[in-house]
Design a protein around this motif. Structure first.
Motif, mmCIF file in Angstrom:
data_model
loop_
_atom_site.group_PDB
_atom_site.id
_atom_site.type_symbol
_atom_site.label_atom_id
_atom_site.label_comp_id
_atom_site.label_asym_id
_atom_site.label_seq_id
_atom_site.Cartn_x
_atom_site.Cartn_y
_atom_site.Cartn_z
ATOM 1 N N LYS A 242 -7.523 2.643 -4.509
ATOM 2 C CA LYS A 242 -7.946 3.816 -3.751
ATOM 3 C C LYS A 242 -9.099 4.519 -4.464
ATOM 4 N N ILE B 112 -5.597 -0.890 -1.785
ATOM 5 C CA ILE B 112 -5.984 -1.102 -0.390
ATOM 6 C C ILE B 112 -6.333 -2.579 -0.207
ATOM 7 N N GLU C 276 0.829 -1.214 0.000
ATOM 8 C CA GLU C 276 0.000 0.000 0.000
ATOM 9 C C GLU C 276 0.861 1.262 0.000
ATOM 10 N N TRP D 243 -8.397 -4.778 1.847
ATOM 11 C CA TRP D 243 -9.515 -4.663 2.778
ATOM 12 C C TRP D 243 -9.606 -5.879 3.692
#
Length: 543
Positions: free
Chosen positions: A459, A430, A424, A432
């Motif tokens: 993002k 990202i 990242e 999650w």
């Protein structure tokens, strides 16, 4: 008459020199990790480092590194010497290639060879290999129809001549990649770590008054050869056959092996293995030998140092035209997808000879999704800057005879799982979700290791792409001795949409990639599992 105390002292000194040699090559590898630009090297340790004699024979390898790199790099140094003989090398020279057939199997691996000099005389060679993020072309994926589509092709050339950078080489290098700063930086890193190894070697030789490495090399080779042959002699002689299936690209792939254990060697014949693919899952022969030898050695002689002599008794017959012996210029970008199944195939043979020394099948192949975004995916509508990144992740390993398999652990590659924060930090993505996948390990007296669940987005939920290179979806890891199979992998979106397991695919805006990594196979009858271990797994939410 032999002077026993003198001989004993010489033996002790050789052992000290051997330990120093290991320290030298491990420092070589650690410097690469600390100076690398690519997260694959810096965070995952996808590299190899070693020292070679002037005949191109590997004396020692670093502890850090992957068997696919180090065992195929062992062959590649001979190719360097064929083009640039040792007697013509100068201090400060560095030689480089990413030729899949002269290096370690695909264009994304750079191999650098550097001579070491003491008092103006060449005394040894240092070599290393590292996986880099991008070399242009179609990128790290299976869709090329020839190696020429897969990226920048570097023959064996000098990248540094007596300490001076070959600027023409670096101009071509920077122009041929999406990540010029990172790729150039990685070349400097590879050369720097070889230089450090050479300095440490000279310090060691000065300390012990060594004029050459010849005597130490012969001692290492003799001890390693005798130990390996002794281990082979303890095995039941005979022929043992096994097969394993890969999901393949156009169609499933079958790998077949017939192993002959003789008194002084182990031979493997791959007759009956599937033919070549039109896509980049083909495997160059050196990479086949690398992982097959590693799989055998893990079972037969795991304590013997890995070098030229200890690998010599393992012989491979790889038919022309099969997927494990890809000729130039067949595409080979993701040769690991098939090649990393080979240790499980070797254990399938060895299980019939020494069943108490092998594991069940594991997830084997890395799940390392190359991610791409920006204008090269979305064109003028791009919401993100251009990026190219790859992240290394693993499913579960197979159960062991006396212990459970390992969760989310890379075997046989041995690379570390990359922290999501590191990825990242260098790309607008990202993670999650990244957690263990309950129930994915195959049941057994000892259960298979667990896979993982991963959810990845860009993002702002922007559009991005994945170059899928996944396996063990249609052919999950098999258990042994009555153990259950591991859970198959799964590739799709978080909304349930199914994706192809291989190939370039766009993740639409607002969607996220979901990966279910396979678990390892179980070992033995599940009814024989210790009830306390079952209770522990339930309490921990693993089943």
């Amino acid at each position: 008459m032999t002077d026993a105390p003198s001989e004993a002292l010489a033996s002790i000194q050789r052992q000290i020199q051997w330990n120093r040699l290991i320290a030298v090559v491990e420092e070589q590898a650690q410097i690469m990790i600390r100076t690398a630009f690519s997260t694959t090297v810096r965070e995952a340790g996808d590299l190899s480092a070693g020292i070679f004699d002037l005949r191109g024979r590997m004396l020692a390898q670093a502890v850090t590194g992957t068997p696919g790199h180090v065992n195929s790099m062992m062959e590649s140094v001979g190719h360097f010497l064929a083009k640039f003989p040792a007697e013509g090398m100068k201090a400060g020279d560095h030689y480089i290639t990413n030729d899949p057939w002269l290096g370690t199997g695909h264009l994304h691996d750079l191999t650098v060879v550097t001579p070491a000099f003491r008092n103006g005389k060449i005394v040894g060679l240092f070599a290393n290999t590292a996986h880099v993020i991008d070399v242009g072309g179609l990128g790290m994926g299976p869709e090329g129809r020839s190696v020429f589509e897969e990226g920048l092709y570097i023959p064996i050339v000098k990248c540094f001549d007596q300490g001076r950078a070959n600027e023409t080489f670096f101009d071509i290098l920077r122009a041929g990649t999406r990540t010029p700063a990172e790729l150039e930086g990685d070349v400097y890193s590879l050369c720097a770590c070889n230089d450090a190894g050479a300095r440490r070697l000279v310090e060691m030789m000065d300390e012990f008054g060594m004029e050459s490495l010849d005597d130490l090399a012969e001692s290492i080779f003799d001890a390693s050869s005798r130990a390996t042959l002794a281990a082979i002699a303890e095995l039941p002689r005979g022929e043992y056959a096994a097969e394993i299936r890969s999901d393949g690209y156009e169609a499933p792939v079958t790998l077949r092996a017939r192993m002959t254990i003789a008194g002084d060697h182990i031979a493997v014949d791959y007759a009956g293995t599937s033919g070549l693919s039109g896509r980049g899952i083909n495997v160059p022969a050196a990479y086949t030998r690398a992982y097959a030898c590693f799989g055998i050695k893990c079972v037969v002689a795991p304590e013997v140092p890995n070098n030229w002599a200890s690998l010599l008794p393992f012989r491979m017959e790889i038919p022309e035209g099969c997927i494990l012996n890809a000729p130039r210029p067949f595409p080979v970008a993701v040769r690991h997808v098939v090649g990393q199944l080979l240790p499980d195939l070797m254990m399938g043979c060895l299980h019939q000879a020494v069943p108490d020394r092998v594991t069940a099948e594991g997830s084997s192949c890395l799940w390392n999704p190359p991610l791409r975004g920006g204008g090269q995916v979305s064109g003028a509508e791009a919401e993100l800057p251009d990026f190219e990144v790859i992240t290394f992740n693993s499913g579960g390993t197979g159960a062991r005879p006396g212990r459970d398999g390992l969760d989310g652990t890379a075997f046989p590659s041995g690379v570390r799982t990359m922290p999501v924060e590191a990825t990242e930090n260098v790309a607008p993505v990202i993670f999650w979700k990244k957690e263990l996948r309950p129930g994915s390990g195959g049941a057994g007296r000892t259960r298979g290791g667990l896979g993982q669940v991963m959810e990845i987005g860009a993002k702002g939920d922007a559009e991005f792409a994945v170059n899928a290179i996944f396996d063990r979806v249609g052919n999950p890891p098999r258990g042994r001795d009555g153990g259950g199979d591991g859970a198959p992998g799964w590739v799709g979106l978080t909304d349930g949409t199914l994706l192809r397991t291989k190939g370039f695919q766009v993740i639409p805006r607002g969607k996220r990639l979901r990966l279910l990594l396979p678990g390892g196979g179980g070992m033995g009858n599940p009814a024989q599992r210790d009830p306390a271990l079952v209770e522990r797994d339930i309490a921990d939410g693993l089943v």
